[in-house]
Design a protein around this motif. Structure first.
Motif, short mmCIF file in Angstrom:
data_model
loop_
_atom_site.label_atom_id
_atom_site.label_comp_id
_atom_site.label_asym_id
_atom_site.label_seq_id
_atom_site.Cartn_x
_atom_site.Cartn_y
_atom_site.Cartn_z
N TRP A 22 37.97 7.40 -45.63
CA TRP A 22 37.30 7.26 -44.32
C TRP A 22 36.61 5.90 -44.19
N HIS A 23 36.09 5.38 -45.30
CA HIS A 23 35.46 4.06 -45.22
C HIS A 23 36.51 3.00 -44.88
N ALA A 24 37.67 3.08 -45.52
CA ALA A 24 38.72 2.10 -45.25
C ALA A 24 39.23 2.21 -43.81
N LEU A 25 39.20 3.41 -43.25
CA LEU A 25 39.67 3.62 -41.88
C LEU A 25 38.57 3.44 -40.84
N ALA A 26 37.36 3.13 -41.28
CA ALA A 26 36.22 3.03 -40.36
C ALA A 26 36.41 2.01 -39.24
N PRO A 27 36.97 0.80 -39.49
CA PRO A 27 37.16 -0.13 -38.37
C PRO A 27 38.05 0.44 -37.27
N GLU A 28 39.16 1.07 -37.67
CA GLU A 28 40.05 1.65 -36.67
C GLU A 28 39.38 2.80 -35.93
#
Length: 518
Positions: A22-28
């Motif tokens: 979820w952290h890696a997908l946070a920008p999207e």
């Protein structure tokens, strides 16, 4: 029925929930949330939401930078986050590009505020489409799979088709959107056919698997070379349309001239950058073993684009069309390092760094140029190059700022463009082969040709009598949003040229790390 009860049959059938970081997908996810909020405001407030839409879009984009920064501080550059079996990767390469897209989008929002508010436009939908297109670009930065690359490309392209035709009562804008749409879907069809051939040859859509399955020499069990060759060429042709490389550039001049000027800036920077991002991922991860195919193809595209773009730009009398042909020439410079990337890993590392450096610097100087074009057009009501005659006598500050951007585009120090071109020459020479040296010669000649039309505009501003369209001497009024955009872009352009480490610190990405992450 509970979620657990629904999940049980899926487990029996062999469906496994993919790992989600979820952290890696946070920008999207943040960008998606801002877009959803704008849509809800449009539904709830209608016309009353016009006053807050642009501000919310701008603040939302600044908010997207927060997870990008936290990912950078969490060491993603050294320890990539990999999801969906290698189809989606968040690494240093992806982060710098996500940041570039978001910042470019923020500047486009600044350029759009007064332009959209003063026109007969529906603001909420406009900013919603800009954010949707940006979401596609952010996804593209992490895509390492043919399917995710294609989905990201369509997500960024479809809103752009609508935005190009946003001036609904202007026939030129309608023509711009229609040409962009028709050429875009044609390019997508060609690219999709090439992707299907690559899938058939490799049995996978993940770029790392394609690279492993389609090397240059596989002996008696080799996949037919024709299928791989045609697949690679078709994919390259599809993306050549997207980055407006010659001879697949025909949509760009009319689309740039007819689209709303902020969208022209958006297409010339963010959309083009997304095309180069996909090309970089394909070349450095998916096609790495097939430099016998992509090397000559990209060499031709680079040499033809920079030469044809510059020669056609010399004849232009409209500054937006001139910038369109300038963009074609600049695309040639950006393609050049990719043409020699397959020589060895060291050259590939320099090629990655050169392309990223050029993209960052190009974004600053090109967005700044369009900010000046919009500011002057507010006074003159025209885009003729002749309307810039005597700009220094009417508005010295604007003439100085425009000169900085023109010098950067031409590669003249201390503006940042000189270092962008230097990085390209460095990558070409480091290949130490005839192809690299000859392409460096093409680039050197074209850098000189470009000075001709950039210098002509500067000479008009400084030495000609003021054009009638400029009116009486005095400062040209500049709205706060345009002043902010000009301050950001001219500051970045000068910083990148005077202290190149401000950009190379972020763009020094190793091919080995990118390929391993893929």
């Amino acid at each position: 029925m509970t979620l657990g009860a629904l999940a049980a049959p899926l487990g029996v059938l062999g469906f496994v929930r993919p790992h989600l970081d979820w952290h890696a997908l946070a920008p999207e996810l943040t960008l998606l949330g801002v877009g959803a909020l704008l849509t809800c405001l449009d539904i709830a407030l209608a016309e009353r939401g016009r006053a807050v839409t642009s501000a919310l879009a701008g603040l939302g984009l600044l908010g997207v930078l927060v997870p990008i920064i936290t990912l950078a501080t969490a060491g993603v550059a050294s320890e990539p986050r990999i999801m969906f079996d290698g189809a989606y990767v968040v690494d240093g390469y992806a982060l710098i590009l996500k940041a570039l897209f978001v910042v470019s989008g923020y500047v486009v929002v600044l350029l759009s505020m007064n332009y959209v508010a003063e026109g007969d436009y529906w603001e909420n939908e406009y900013y919603g489409l800009v954010l949707a297109s940006l979401l596609g670009m952010v996804v593209m930065a992490s895509a390492r799979d043919l399917i995710s690359i294609f989905v990201a490309l369509e997500l960024l392209s479809i809103p752009a088709y609508l935005l190009a035709a946003w001036r609904k009562r202007d026939l030129r804008s309608t023509e711009a959107g229609l040409k962009y749409f028709l050429m875009g879907v044609f390019a997508s069809a060609i690219m999709l056919y090439g992707m299907s051939l690559l899938f058939g040859a490799s049995g996978s859509t993940v770029l790392a698997d394609i690279a492993a399955a389609t090397p240059l020499d596989r002996g008696a069990d080799a996949v037919p070379s024709a299928a791989i060759t045609v697949g690679v060429i078709f994919v390259l042709v599809g993306f050549a349309f997207k980055v407006s490389a010659f001879p697949f550039h025909t949509w760009a001049p009319d689309t740039y001239e007819g689209a709303p000027t902020p969208i022209t800036a958006f297409l010339s920077v963010a959309s083009k950058t997304a095309g180069f991002v996909a090309l970089g991922s394909l070349v450095f991860v998916g096609f790495w073993e097939r430099d016998d195919v992509y090397g000559p193809a990209l060499w031709f595209l680079a040499a033809a684009s920079m030469t044809a773009g510059n020669l056609m730009a010399l004849r232009q009398k409209n500054i937006v069309r001139l910038m369109a042909y300038s963009g074609i020439a600049q695309a040639g410079f950006m393609l050049a390092p990719l043409a020699v990337a397959g020589v060895n890993a060291d050259v590939a590392d320099q090629a990655v760094s050169a392309v990223l450096t050029y993209l960052v610097i190009y974004a600053a100087m090109n967005l700044g140029t369009f900010a000046v074009i919009m500011t002057v057009a507010r006074r003159t009501g025209t885009g003729d190059v002749a309307s810039y005659n005597g700009l220094f006598r009417v508005s010295p500050g604007m003439a100085v700022v425009m000169t900085v951007f023109l010098a950067s585009l031409a590669g003249i120090p201390p503006a940042g463009g000189w270092y962008a071109k230097f990085a390209v020459f460095q990558a070409l020479v480091s290949a130490d082969n005839p192809a690299g040296y000859v392409l460096a010669g093409f680039a050197a000649v074209n850098a000189v040709i470009a000075v001709g039309y950039y210098g002509k505009i500067a000479a008009r501003m400084w030495f000609e009598k003021p054009a009638e369209e400029l009116g009486d001497a005095g400062r040209i009024p500049v709205p706060f949003s345009l002043r902010s955009a000009l301050a950001l872009t001219v500051g970045a352009t000068l910083a990148f040229g005077i202290v190149p480490a401000t950009v190379t610190h972020f763009t020094d990405v190793s091919l080995l790390a990118v390929a391993a992450a893929g």
